[in-house]
Enzyme design. Structure first.
Site, short mmCIF file in Angstrom:
data_model
loop_
_atom_site.label_atom_id
_atom_site.label_comp_id
_atom_site.label_asym_id
_atom_site.label_seq_id
_atom_site.Cartn_x
_atom_site.Cartn_y
_atom_site.Cartn_z
N ASN A 97 8.05 -3.92 1.03
CA ASN A 97 6.63 -3.83 0.66
C ASN A 97 6.49 -2.63 -0.28
O ASN A 97 6.57 -1.49 0.16
CB ASN A 97 5.80 -3.64 1.94
CG ASN A 97 4.34 -3.35 1.64
OD1 ASN A 97 3.89 -3.47 0.49
ND2 ASN A 97 3.60 -2.96 2.66
N TRP A 98 6.28 -2.93 -1.54
CA TRP A 98 6.22 -1.85 -2.54
C TRP A 98 4.88 -1.13 -2.54
O TRP A 98 4.71 -0.14 -3.23
CB TRP A 98 6.53 -2.41 -3.94
CG TRP A 98 8.00 -2.56 -4.19
CD1 TRP A 98 9.01 -2.37 -3.30
CD2 TRP A 98 8.63 -2.93 -5.43
NE1 TRP A 98 10.23 -2.58 -3.90
CE2 TRP A 98 10.02 -2.93 -5.21
CE3 TRP A 98 8.15 -3.26 -6.71
CZ2 TRP A 98 10.94 -3.25 -6.22
CZ3 TRP A 98 9.06 -3.59 -7.71
CH2 TRP A 98 10.44 -3.58 -7.47
N LYS A 99 3.91 -1.65 -1.78
CA LYS A 99 2.58 -1.02 -1.73
C LYS A 99 2.07 -0.78 -3.17
O LYS A 99 2.36 -1.60 -4.04
CB LYS A 99 2.64 0.26 -0.89
CG LYS A 99 3.27 0.00 0.50
CD LYS A 99 3.12 1.13 1.46
CE LYS A 99 3.74 0.74 2.81
NZ LYS A 99 3.58 1.74 3.84
N HIS A 146 -2.01 -5.60 7.04
CA HIS A 146 -1.29 -4.32 7.05
C HIS A 146 -2.24 -3.22 7.50
O HIS A 146 -3.42 -3.24 7.16
CB HIS A 146 -0.73 -4.02 5.66
CG HIS A 146 0.27 -2.90 5.68
ND1 HIS A 146 -0.11 -1.58 5.77
CD2 HIS A 146 1.63 -2.90 5.66
CE1 HIS A 146 0.98 -0.83 5.79
NE2 HIS A 146 2.04 -1.60 5.73
N GLU A 171 -2.68 -0.37 6.47
CA GLU A 171 -3.34 0.33 5.36
C GLU A 171 -4.53 -0.47 4.85
O GLU A 171 -5.49 0.09 4.30
CB GLU A 171 -2.32 0.62 4.25
CG GLU A 171 -1.36 1.72 4.68
CD GLU A 171 0.01 1.69 4.05
OE1 GLU A 171 0.21 0.97 3.05
OE2 GLU A 171 0.91 2.38 4.57
N GLU A 218 4.27 -2.95 13.25
CA GLU A 218 4.36 -1.67 12.55
C GLU A 218 3.48 -0.64 13.25
O GLU A 218 2.27 -0.60 12.99
CB GLU A 218 3.89 -1.82 11.10
CG GLU A 218 4.70 -2.78 10.28
CD GLU A 218 4.58 -2.49 8.79
OE1 GLU A 218 5.61 -2.29 8.15
OE2 GLU A 218 3.45 -2.43 8.27
N GLY A 252 5.75 5.71 7.11
CA GLY A 252 5.86 6.79 6.14
C GLY A 252 6.02 8.17 6.74
O GLY A 252 5.88 9.18 6.05
N SER A 260 9.24 3.46 8.84
CA SER A 260 10.35 4.42 8.64
C SER A 260 11.72 3.81 8.87
O SER A 260 12.63 4.47 9.39
CB SER A 260 10.14 5.66 9.52
OG SER A 260 8.97 6.34 9.13
N GLY A 287 8.89 -0.05 3.69
CA GLY A 287 8.05 0.52 2.64
C GLY A 287 8.87 1.41 1.72
O GLY A 287 9.57 0.93 0.82
N GLY A 288 8.82 2.71 1.96
CA GLY A 288 9.44 3.68 1.06
C GLY A 288 10.88 3.38 0.68
O GLY A 288 11.27 3.50 -0.49
#
Ligand code: 13P
Length: 248
Positions: free
Chosen positions: A10-12, A93, A95, A163, A169, A208, A229-230
């Site tokens: 997920n590149w957000k 999500h 976010e 999640e 993150g 993470s 993610g990251g």
């Protein structure tokens, strides 16, 4: 793990066309690592270009609007996503839930619209830290599942991503035992909600996940893959996770 592990990046809100080189590198390596199923969810602006680059990986979106079309400035419908090359969409999500006030009913409406448009969905759930500390994590997730999952016997179109909000993150993750316990609890809900197909739904862990913790997380009971993610933002770090999945 009966099915291939499903590893989704997920590149957000990261990525301009310069990042297509990363997508290409991920795709080419995924071709060799066929024991894992790999997908990327770039920002809307890169979906079509990523889809054109991809020979093996699936491409999806990070959200959609529940309506087919209309006067919704700035929004994107599920049919538009499909038209641009997406085969799935992430909904719910944390976010989106936190930053855009999306409740379970809104997430469910999006999931229903996505399936009606021919997309698969990854439905995200997860507790906040205070909820875990209060011993309410499983109750919170059960309520999110009940309220957010799409209607009907559509299990084959559904993936669930667990999640925990406090693990996103932050570099912190639940223990492997806690992950397994939550995934077992989610499985029990899924088989109740979808009697015909709930046992086959993949349950991803997200929060993470990195190359150095991926193997132990992916080996946990009922973990069918990871939502990353990251560590999905460069081919080098994402491939570390994909290799761990392919070697399980
Ligand atoms: P991180 O892997 O950066 O913790 O993000 C997880 C996530 O939110 C994926 O959807």
């Amino acid at each position: 793990m009966a099915q291939r592990p499903y590893i989704v990046g997920n590149w957000k809100m990261h990525g301009t066309r310069a990042m297509l080189a990363e997508a290409r590198a991920i795709d080419r390596a995924a071709e060799r690592l066929i024991k894992a199923e790999v997908a990327l969810a770039p920002p809307y602006t890169l979906i079509h270009a990523t889809h054109k680059e991809a020979t093996l990986i699936a491409v999806g979106a990070q959200d959609c609007h529940p309506a087919d079309g209309g006067a919704h400035t700035g929004d994107i419908s599920a049919a538009m996503l499909k038209d641009s090359g997406a085969s799935f969409v992430i909904v719910g999500h944390s976010e989106r839930r936190a930053g855009h006030g999306e409740n379970d009913a809104a997430v469910k409406a999006k999931a229903n619209a996505a399936i009606a448009a021919g997309l698969a969905v990854i439905v995200c759930v997860g507790e906040r830290e205070a909820e875990r500390d209060a011993g309410k994590a499983e109750d919170v997730v059960a309520k999110q599942l009940k309220g957010s999952l799409p209607a009907g016997e559509v299990a084959e179109k559904v993936t669930v991503a667990y999640e925990p909000v406090w693990a996103i993150g932050t570099g912190r993750t639940p223990s492997v035992e806690d992950i397994a316990a939550m995934h077992r609890a989610i499985r029990a809900r899924l088989t109740a909600i979808y009697p015909a197909g709930g046992a086959e739904i993949r349950i991803l862990y997200g929060g993470s996940v990195k190359a150095d913790n991926a193997a132990e997380i992916l080996r946990a009971d009922e973990v069918g893959g990871a939502l990353v993610g990251g560590a999905s933002l460069t081919a080098e770090s994402f491939l570390g996770i994909i290799v761990a999945a392919a070697e399980l």
